[in-house]
Write an enzyme that holds these catalytic residues in place. Structure first.
Site, short mmCIF file in Angstrom:
data_model
loop_
_atom_site.label_atom_id
_atom_site.label_comp_id
_atom_site.label_asym_id
_atom_site.label_seq_id
_atom_site.Cartn_x
_atom_site.Cartn_y
_atom_site.Cartn_z
N ASP A 16 0.80 -1.21 -0.08
CA ASP A 16 -0.10 0.00 0.12
C ASP A 16 0.78 1.29 0.00
O ASP A 16 1.79 1.14 0.44
CB ASP A 16 -0.91 -0.10 1.35
CG ASP A 16 -2.12 0.90 1.21
OD1 ASP A 16 -2.42 1.28 0.12
OD2 ASP A 16 -2.99 1.26 2.12
N HIS A 33 3.36 2.97 -9.04
CA HIS A 33 3.40 1.57 -9.08
C HIS A 33 4.45 1.02 -9.79
O HIS A 33 5.16 -0.14 -9.48
CB HIS A 33 2.21 1.26 -10.08
CG HIS A 33 0.74 1.79 -9.44
ND1 HIS A 33 0.59 1.33 -8.07
CD2 HIS A 33 -0.32 2.41 -9.80
CE1 HIS A 33 -0.53 1.96 -7.99
NE2 HIS A 33 -0.99 2.43 -9.11
N LEU A 127 11.05 -21.13 -4.04
CA LEU A 127 10.03 -19.91 -3.29
C LEU A 127 8.75 -20.05 -4.37
O LEU A 127 8.82 -20.12 -5.54
CB LEU A 127 10.64 -18.60 -3.44
CG LEU A 127 9.69 -17.46 -3.15
CD1 LEU A 127 9.46 -17.40 -1.48
CD2 LEU A 127 10.34 -16.18 -3.50
C1 FPP Z 1 -1.30 0.40 -3.48
O1 FPP Z 1 -0.96 1.37 -3.59
C2 FPP Z 1 -0.90 -0.48 -4.52
C3 FPP Z 1 -1.53 -1.29 -5.58
C4 FPP Z 1 -2.90 -1.21 -5.50
C5 FPP Z 1 -1.00 -1.96 -6.77
C6 FPP Z 1 0.26 -2.67 -6.33
C7 FPP Z 1 1.07 -3.08 -7.41
C8 FPP Z 1 2.02 -3.24 -8.03
C9 FPP Z 1 3.25 -2.47 -6.89
C10 FPP Z 1 2.81 -3.59 -9.32
C11 FPP Z 1 2.84 -4.93 -8.89
C12 FPP Z 1 3.53 -5.66 -9.98
C13 FPP Z 1 3.87 -7.13 -9.93
C14 FPP Z 1 4.54 -7.70 -10.96
C15 FPP Z 1 3.81 -7.71 -8.79
P1 FPP Z 1 -2.09 2.50 -3.83
O2 FPP Z 1 -2.33 2.93 -5.41
O3 FPP Z 1 -3.31 2.12 -3.13
O4 FPP Z 1 -1.60 3.76 -2.95
P2 FPP Z 1 -2.14 4.72 -2.03
O5 FPP Z 1 -3.03 4.20 -1.06
O6 FPP Z 1 -1.25 5.95 -1.85
O7 FPP Z 1 -3.33 5.63 -3.08
#
Ligand code: FPP
Length: 237
Positions: A16, A33, A127
């Site tokens: 998050d 992201h 893993l």
């Molecule tokens: C949360 O931050 C993050 C997500 C909903 C997306 C997570 C995905 C990735 C990091 C890409 C993963 C890729 C692979 C290949 C595993 P948020 O957008 O909710 O942040 P905020 O709470 O600050 O708005």
């Protein structure tokens, strides 16, 4: 001699804070992201180093479909690209790659790439890296309930004989040990419809770091913290 450190078998992470990380830098949310993928790589490597056997990541919730279309598209493209890019590393580190969730909502292209990656990494044994995509805990329990209802077909004896293990074996996580440790980054302290059944006895660590800042050091710190926890499963020692 120092007692051997207790290593969790399964670590699960609610990643998050990508959006906030980007906003703090005056950038678009997707930039967060992109940077978050680097943390995924760091935590995967750290898991291999520490001997964690299962690392699961909450990458996209059922609720996340409600985000602006552009962000959803960018996230799906990012998953696709990262998955394909990581193939060599997965093979080198013997990482088995698994995607779990409501896959009927994913595009055909993404589903085909996922099937391909899962098949090609299936025999890797160091893993298991699980990506929860289009997942929610309530959805998982509902789909298990539907499958069980079909199998029982109103047979009172079978319904009566149902056990916790019947739920376990119908969840999408069947065969995967429950998470010993669930980490959530960015300071939020809630489960957000994640592993509701499987997390019944998980230890929780809430890190104030935003996901793109959560790298190896933070991951190892979490493992140290886990090793100090006293897990009693409701019993007295
Ligand atoms: C949360 O931050 C993050 C997500 C909903 C997306 C997570 C995905 C990735 C990091 C890409 C993963 C890729 C692979 C290949 C595993 P948020 O957008 O909710 O942040 P905020 O709470 O600050 O708005």
């Amino acid at each position: 001699m120092e007692a051997e450190k207790r290593i969790p078998t399964h670590v699960s992470i609610i990643m998050d804070g990508n959006g906030r990380w980007a906003r703090e830098r005056g950038r678009e949310r997707v930039f967060g992201h992109f940077e978050g993928v680097e943390s995924v790589r760091a935590c995967t490597e750290a898991s291999v180093e520490a001997g964690v056997r299962y690392l699961s990541l909450f990458a996209f919730s059922e609720e996340n479909w409600g985000r602006p279309g552009e962000e959803v598209d960018a996230l799906m493209k990012l998953m696709f690209k990262s998955m394909v890019n990581e193939f060599e590393t997965f093979m080198k580190n013997r990482v088995r790659f698994v995607v779990l969730g409501n896959r009927s909502r994913l595009s055909e292209t993404l589903n085909a790439a996922i099937d391909d990656m899962m098949a090609r990494t299936a025999s890797n044994d160091q893993l298991t890296l699980i990506l929860f995509l289009s997942y929610s805990g309530k959805w998982d329990i509902l789909q298990a309930a539907r499958a069980i209802a079909l199998e029982c077909a109103g047979d009172p004896e079978r319904i009566d004989a149902l056990d916790f293990s019947d739920i376990d074996s119908h969840l999408v996580t069947a065969g995967i040990p429950d998470p010993d440790l669930i980490i959530r980054t960015s300071g939020e302290q809630r489960l957000s419809n994640y592993l509701l059944w499987q997390g019944a006895y998980s230890e929780f660590i809430f890190s104030p770091l935003l996901w793109p800042d959560f790298r190896k050091e933070a991951y190892f710190d979490a493992l140290d913290e886990f090793a100090k926890r006293d897990r009693r499963y409701g019993k007295v020692k």
